[in-house]
Write a protein that holds these residues in place. Structure first.
Motif, PDB file in Angstrom:
ATOM      1  N   ARG A 100     -34.380 -16.277 -29.086  1.00 38.22           N
ATOM      2  CA  ARG A 100     -34.705 -14.935 -28.596  1.00 38.22           C
ATOM      3  C   ARG A 100     -33.478 -14.189 -28.080  1.00 38.22           C
ATOM      4  O   ARG A 100     -33.544 -12.993 -27.795  1.00 38.22           O
ATOM      5  CB  ARG A 100     -35.777 -15.012 -27.510  1.00 38.22           C
ATOM      6  N   ASN A 101     -32.351 -14.882 -27.973  1.00 31.43           N
ATOM      7  CA  ASN A 101     -31.183 -14.259 -27.349  1.00 31.43           C
ATOM      8  C   ASN A 101     -30.661 -12.996 -28.047  1.00 31.43           C
ATOM      9  O   ASN A 101     -30.137 -12.115 -27.374  1.00 31.43           O
ATOM     10  CB  ASN A 101     -30.044 -15.287 -27.214  1.00 31.43           C
ATOM     11  N   PRO A 102     -30.777 -12.863 -29.374  1.00 32.26           N
ATOM     12  CA  PRO A 102     -30.282 -11.617 -29.983  1.00 32.26           C
ATOM     13  C   PRO A 102     -31.122 -10.392 -29.611  1.00 32.26           C
ATOM     14  O   PRO A 102     -30.706  -9.269 -29.893  1.00 32.26           O
ATOM     15  CB  PRO A 102     -30.387 -11.897 -31.489  1.00 32.26           C
ATOM     16  N   PHE A 103     -32.283 -10.616 -29.004  1.00 34.42           N
ATOM     17  CA  PHE A 103     -33.176  -9.493 -28.699  1.00 34.42           C
ATOM     18  C   PHE A 103     -33.233  -9.240 -27.198  1.00 34.42           C
ATOM     19  O   PHE A 103     -33.029 -10.149 -26.400  1.00 34.42           O
ATOM     20  CB  PHE A 103     -34.591  -9.793 -29.222  1.00 34.42           C
ATOM     21  N   LYS A 104     -33.574  -8.026 -26.841  1.00 29.99           N
ATOM     22  CA  LYS A 104     -33.742  -7.717 -25.418  1.00 29.99           C
ATOM     23  C   LYS A 104     -35.022  -8.392 -24.916  1.00 29.99           C
ATOM     24  O   LYS A 104     -36.015  -8.470 -25.640  1.00 29.99           O
ATOM     25  CB  LYS A 104     -33.819  -6.207 -25.209  1.00 29.99           C
ATOM     26  N   LEU A 105     -34.969  -8.847 -23.673  1.00 25.67           N
ATOM     27  CA  LEU A 105     -36.106  -9.574 -23.118  1.00 25.67           C
ATOM     28  C   LEU A 105     -37.390  -8.738 -23.160  1.00 25.67           C
ATOM     29  O   LEU A 105     -38.462  -9.249 -23.517  1.00 25.67           O
ATOM     30  CB  LEU A 105     -35.799  -9.999 -21.682  1.00 25.67           C
ATOM     31  N   ASP A 106     -37.304  -7.458 -22.838  1.00 25.48           N
ATOM     32  CA  ASP A 106     -38.502  -6.609 -22.853  1.00 25.48           C
ATOM     33  C   ASP A 106     -39.141  -6.582 -24.241  1.00 25.48           C
ATOM     34  O   ASP A 106     -40.372  -6.620 -24.374  1.00 25.48           O
ATOM     35  CB  ASP A 106     -38.156  -5.172 -22.435  1.00 25.48           C
TER      36      ASP A 106
END
Ligand code: SF4
Length: 181
Positions: A100-106
Motif C-alpha cells: 500500500r505504500n505507493p498510495f496515500k493512506l486516505d
C-alpha cells in the motif's frame, strides 16, 4: 543465551502479518517437544500468558509495522528482549502489507472500506489501531539482530536458527532461507 535459569525465555507476537510465520513455527512438529525442554515461551499467541515480561532472552516478531499498535509492540519488544529476531518477509522487508505504500493512506482506506464494499460501507474508527502513513519493516523502527526471511520461513530454517541461538552461537540464516515462498 539463557539468563540464568536453564531455559531460554522466548516471546513472540505478530504485527501486520497473516500468522503464517507462526504457523511455520508450529510446523517444527515433533521437534517442538525437544525445544520445549530448552525454551520457555513466556508471551506469545501460542500460550495463555499475555503480559510481556520485563526481560526476555529472545523476541520474535512476525509482520510489518503498519499501525501505532504495531509500533508500540515493536518498541516494547526491543526494550525488553536481549535478542530481537525478524521472522518472515513482512517483518524483514514489508512484503504484502507494504504494497500500500505507493498510495496515500486516505485512498487506501477509501478503497478498502467504501469502494470495495457493497453492504453498509463505513470506515471503522473505534477499537482499531491508527494506521501509519507508511508501512515499514521492523528494522525501520527498531534495531533488529537476526533476520529470517521467507513467506513463510521454512520450519527447518526456524529450527536451525533457534537451536543455534540456544547453543550460544550466532546463526547465519542466509544459509537456510530465501525471500518468498
Ligand atoms: S511473511 Fe508471509 S507467511 Fe509471514 S506473515 Fe507475512 S505474508 Fe504471512
Amino acid at each position: 543465551m539463557s539468563s540464568g535459569n536453564n531455559k531460554v525465555t522466548v516471546a513472540t507476537t505478530w504485527l501486520d502479518g497473516c500468522s503464517g510465520c507462526h504457523m511455520s513455527f508450529l510446523d517444527m512438529d515433533e521437534r517442538l517437544v525437544d525445544l520445549a525442554a530448552q525454551i520457555d515461551i513466556v508471551y506469545s499467541p501460542f500460550v495463555d500468558a499475555k503480559t510481556l515480561p520485563e526481560q526476555v532472552d529472545l523476541g520474535i516478531l512476525e509482520g510489518s509495522v503498519s499501525s501505532d499498535e504495531d509500533l508500540h509492540k515493536a518498541r516494547e519488544f526491543r526494550a525488553r528482549c536481549k535478542v530481537l529476531l525478524s521472522l518472515g518477509d513482512c517483518a524483514v522487508n514489508g512484503n504484502v502489507p507494504a504494497m500500500r505504500n505507493p498510495f496515500k493512506l486516505d485512498a487506501v482506506i477509501e478503497r478498502a472500506y467504501r469502494e470495495n464494499v457493497d453492504l453498509n460501507p463505513q470506515i471503522p474508527t473505534e477499537g482499531v489501531p491508527r494506521l501509519l502513513a507508511t508501512v515499514r519493516p521492523v528494522h525501520g523502527v527498531v534495531d533488529v539482530d537476526i533476520f529470517v526471511p521467507g513467506c513463510p520461513p521454512q520450519a527447518d530454517a526456524i529450527h536451525y536458527v533457534l537451536t543455534e541461538l540456544i547453543a550460544g552461537r550466532t546463526p547465519d540464516p542466509s544459509q537456510v532461507t530465501r525471500f518468498g515462498a
